[in-house]
Design an enzyme around this catalytic site. Sequence first.
Site, PDB file in Angstrom:
ATOM      1  N   TYR A  98      12.251  31.253   6.479  1.00  0.00           N
ATOM      2  CA  TYR A  98      11.328  31.628   6.931  1.00  0.00           C
ATOM      3  C   TYR A  98      10.853  32.042   8.124  1.00  0.00           C
ATOM      4  O   TYR A  98      11.573  31.146   8.695  1.00  0.00           O
ATOM      5  CB  TYR A  98       9.746  30.712   6.214  1.00  0.00           C
ATOM      6  CG  TYR A  98       9.712  30.840   4.590  1.00  0.00           C
ATOM      7  CD1 TYR A  98       9.985  32.656   3.701  1.00  0.00           C
ATOM      8  CD2 TYR A  98      10.041  30.001   3.555  1.00  0.00           C
ATOM      9  CE1 TYR A  98       9.614  31.831   2.612  1.00  0.00           C
ATOM     10  CE2 TYR A  98       9.159  29.874   1.957  1.00  0.00           C
ATOM     11  CZ  TYR A  98       9.768  31.253   2.132  1.00  0.00           C
ATOM     12  OH  TYR A  98       9.075  30.815   0.511  1.00  0.00           O
ATOM     13  N   LYS A 131       0.965  -1.242  -0.206  1.00  0.00           N
ATOM     14  CA  LYS A 131      -0.471  -0.151  -0.151  1.00  0.00           C
ATOM     15  C   LYS A 131       1.190   1.219   0.042  1.00  0.00           C
ATOM     16  O   LYS A 131       2.554   1.562   0.477  1.00  0.00           O
ATOM     17  CB  LYS A 131      -0.641  -0.029   1.376  1.00  0.00           C
ATOM     18  CG  LYS A 131      -0.242  -0.267   2.493  1.00  0.00           C
ATOM     19  CD  LYS A 131      -1.334   0.326   3.742  1.00  0.00           C
ATOM     20  CE  LYS A 131      -0.253  -0.042   5.142  1.00  0.00           C
ATOM     21  NZ  LYS A 131      -1.479  -0.069   6.629  1.00  0.00           N
TER      22      LYS A 131
END
Length: 370
Positions: free
Chosen positions: A266, A40
């Site tokens: 940032y 998966k």
Amino acid sequence: MKPNQVNETLLEIDLNALEHNYRFLRSLIHKNTLFLGVVKAFAYGSDAVAIAKKLEDLGVNYFAVAYTKEGVNLRKGGITTPILVLHPQSVHFETLIKNNLTPSIYSNFVLDAFINKTQEKKLQAYPIHLKLNTGLNRLGFDEPELENIAHKINQSKSIRVEGAFSHLAASEDLSEKAFTLQQIEKFTQMCALLEQKLTASFLKHLCNTSGIINYPEAHFDMVRSGIGLHGYGNTPEIDKQLIPTATLKTIISQIHTISKGESVSYNRKFFAPKTMRTATLPLGHADGLNRIYGLEKTNVLIHNKLAPIIGNVCMDMVMVDITDIPCEEGDEVIVFGKGKSAESFANNAGTISYELITSVSQRVKRKIIS
């Protein structure tokens, strides 16, 4: 650039490492015990079709995916081995049947809907696996429901129970051994009740990777492994026996000299304590290197030396401290994989290897090594 050095952000997927891991895990189970490969989430962030094809060649008996779409992609990729869909939604039953996928039936709503769909299509004995809730309390039937669901199944000729399974909640944590043993006992009792009511036997599977390693008495008819196939066994001792299949690499885009007191990235979360050198790398949280890995919580590997991630991780870039690492623009950087465990990278930031490796964005190029 050195031979074999990458020139872009790249996830290398080593199928030889996959084979090694499979054979190691296979050595821990009885020769007659079936092996289900969990593929998966793009096979834990790598390449589901490439991984499944290799495992199919190695003799894996079953695959599992989370959703129907993942199973369809495997069929389109040429996979013919049975595929269990662990969390199917009723809206996808038509597609599931068309692609010969096996549904996990985990609730009365799903059971009724699947019986209706198989009867509508006039099918006979379509295989299903029943999900039993033994304590994870996520999906699955509780013990008081078993008599009623067995009655429904016995009344329908369109489906048959091929398997029953559950999921261990803490098989990697030996301090929770008492709870795990309680789950094993509950699973055994629920399966015995089902066999009595259905008057038929079926495949029983309970163990995940850590269950395979820690609870050999609970291997039953089949075991399931996902993370172990990719090189992580949830303990340092087992990790030494495994090889990471995926290595995330990138390069140094630019090198800066930062003066004492200057900020990086940032929100100015990092200020240089002295004159230092930084390297900007071309990957960020849009590539799967989430913001939790910033602010010096973890590091990357450059020329076998650790370079801490400084400041906030940006969407497409990240900066690392290379003050004490001789390197140049264009040099290779290892984020995790061979030589740098995803487990340690993730743990340093307070998360787990599963989250890290499955987060690698599909915009990152994959390279298959066979």
